[in-house]
Motif scaffolding. Structure first.
Motif, mmCIF file in Angstrom:
data_model
loop_
_atom_site.group_PDB
_atom_site.id
_atom_site.type_symbol
_atom_site.label_atom_id
_atom_site.label_comp_id
_atom_site.label_asym_id
_atom_site.label_seq_id
_atom_site.Cartn_x
_atom_site.Cartn_y
_atom_site.Cartn_z
ATOM 1 N N ALA A 39 0.798 -1.183 0.079
ATOM 2 C CA ALA A 39 0.024 0.030 0.046
ATOM 3 C C ALA A 39 0.949 1.357 0.012
ATOM 4 N N ALA A 40 1.977 1.286 0.707
ATOM 5 C CA ALA A 40 2.830 2.421 0.593
ATOM 6 C C ALA A 40 3.206 2.842 -0.543
ATOM 7 N N ASP A 41 3.530 1.718 -1.634
ATOM 8 C CA ASP A 41 3.671 2.220 -2.969
ATOM 9 C C ASP A 41 2.599 2.637 -3.672
ATOM 10 N N HIS A 42 1.399 2.498 -3.310
ATOM 11 C CA HIS A 42 0.180 2.584 -4.166
ATOM 12 C C HIS A 42 -0.793 3.636 -3.301
ATOM 13 N N GLY A 43 -0.280 4.687 -2.979
ATOM 14 C CA GLY A 43 -1.319 5.555 -2.319
ATOM 15 C C GLY A 43 -1.221 5.492 -0.721
ATOM 16 N N PRO A 47 -7.247 3.046 6.406
ATOM 17 C CA PRO A 47 -7.380 2.622 7.970
ATOM 18 C C PRO A 47 -7.683 1.304 8.186
ATOM 19 N N LEU A 48 -8.424 0.523 7.142
ATOM 20 C CA LEU A 48 -8.561 -0.807 7.079
ATOM 21 C C LEU A 48 -7.302 -1.765 7.350
ATOM 22 N N ASP A 49 -6.264 -1.133 6.329
ATOM 23 C CA ASP A 49 -4.811 -1.998 6.632
ATOM 24 C C ASP A 49 -4.252 -1.653 7.770
ATOM 25 N N TRP A 50 -4.202 -0.501 8.451
ATOM 26 C CA TRP A 50 -4.039 -0.370 10.001
ATOM 27 C C TRP A 50 -4.665 -1.210 10.748
ATOM 28 N N ARG A 51 -5.859 -1.271 10.743
ATOM 29 C CA ARG A 51 -6.732 -1.932 11.473
ATOM 30 C C ARG A 51 -6.311 -3.408 11.442
ATOM 31 N N ARG A 52 -6.340 -4.172 10.435
ATOM 32 C CA ARG A 52 -5.675 -5.451 10.134
ATOM 33 C C ARG A 52 -4.534 -5.886 11.096
ATOM 34 N N LEU A 53 -3.689 -4.867 10.638
ATOM 35 C CA LEU A 53 -2.265 -5.022 11.374
ATOM 36 C C LEU A 53 -2.620 -4.926 12.959
ATOM 37 N N ARG A 54 -3.166 -3.985 13.525
ATOM 38 C CA ARG A 54 -3.438 -3.960 15.030
ATOM 39 C C ARG A 54 -4.278 -5.162 15.396
ATOM 40 N N ARG A 55 -5.134 -5.647 14.525
ATOM 41 C CA ARG A 55 -5.929 -6.977 15.037
ATOM 42 C C ARG A 55 -4.938 -8.159 14.980
ATOM 43 N N ALA A 56 -4.028 -8.131 14.010
ATOM 44 C CA ALA A 56 -3.160 -9.392 14.186
ATOM 45 C C ALA A 56 -2.117 -9.314 15.113
ATOM 46 N N GLU A 57 -1.601 -8.162 15.286
ATOM 47 C CA GLU A 57 -0.678 -8.096 16.377
ATOM 48 C C GLU A 57 -1.387 -8.469 17.858
ATOM 49 N N ALA A 58 -2.617 -8.009 18.053
ATOM 50 C CA ALA A 58 -3.349 -8.474 19.437
ATOM 51 C C ALA A 58 -3.420 -9.556 19.417
#
Length: 78
Positions: A39-43, A47-58
């Motif tokens: 995503a960093a290379d495509h705009g 917020p969903l991407d960040w939420r996915r990471l937070r949920r995976a870390e939790a």
């Protein structure tokens, strides 16, 4: 000299099976991080991407705590 084993022992397989929920949770974090890099290379990440990471870390934290709380007899396999 002992012969070289190419297959995991039953004890190693049992340890993998015991730890599989944590391995799977860590793979979810890796997937989320890959999505963020793409995503960093495509705009930029959504917020969903960040939420996915937070949920995976939790989930990793939760599963690791569950594994740590298991009785010692079950941990001995790992």
């Amino acid at each position: 000299m002992r012969p070289h084993r190419t297959e995991p022992t039953p004890k190693a397989l049992a340890a993998i099976e015991t730890e599989w929920p944590l391995i799977e949770a860590e793979l979810s974090v890796l997937d989320a991080e890959i999505i963020l890099m793409y995503a960093a290379d495509h705009g930029g990440p959504s917020p969903l991407d960040w939420r996915r990471l937070r949920r995976a870390e939790a989930r990793v934290t939760r599963v690791a705590a569950e594994l740590a709380a298991r009785p010692a007899s079950r941990k001995a396999v790992a």
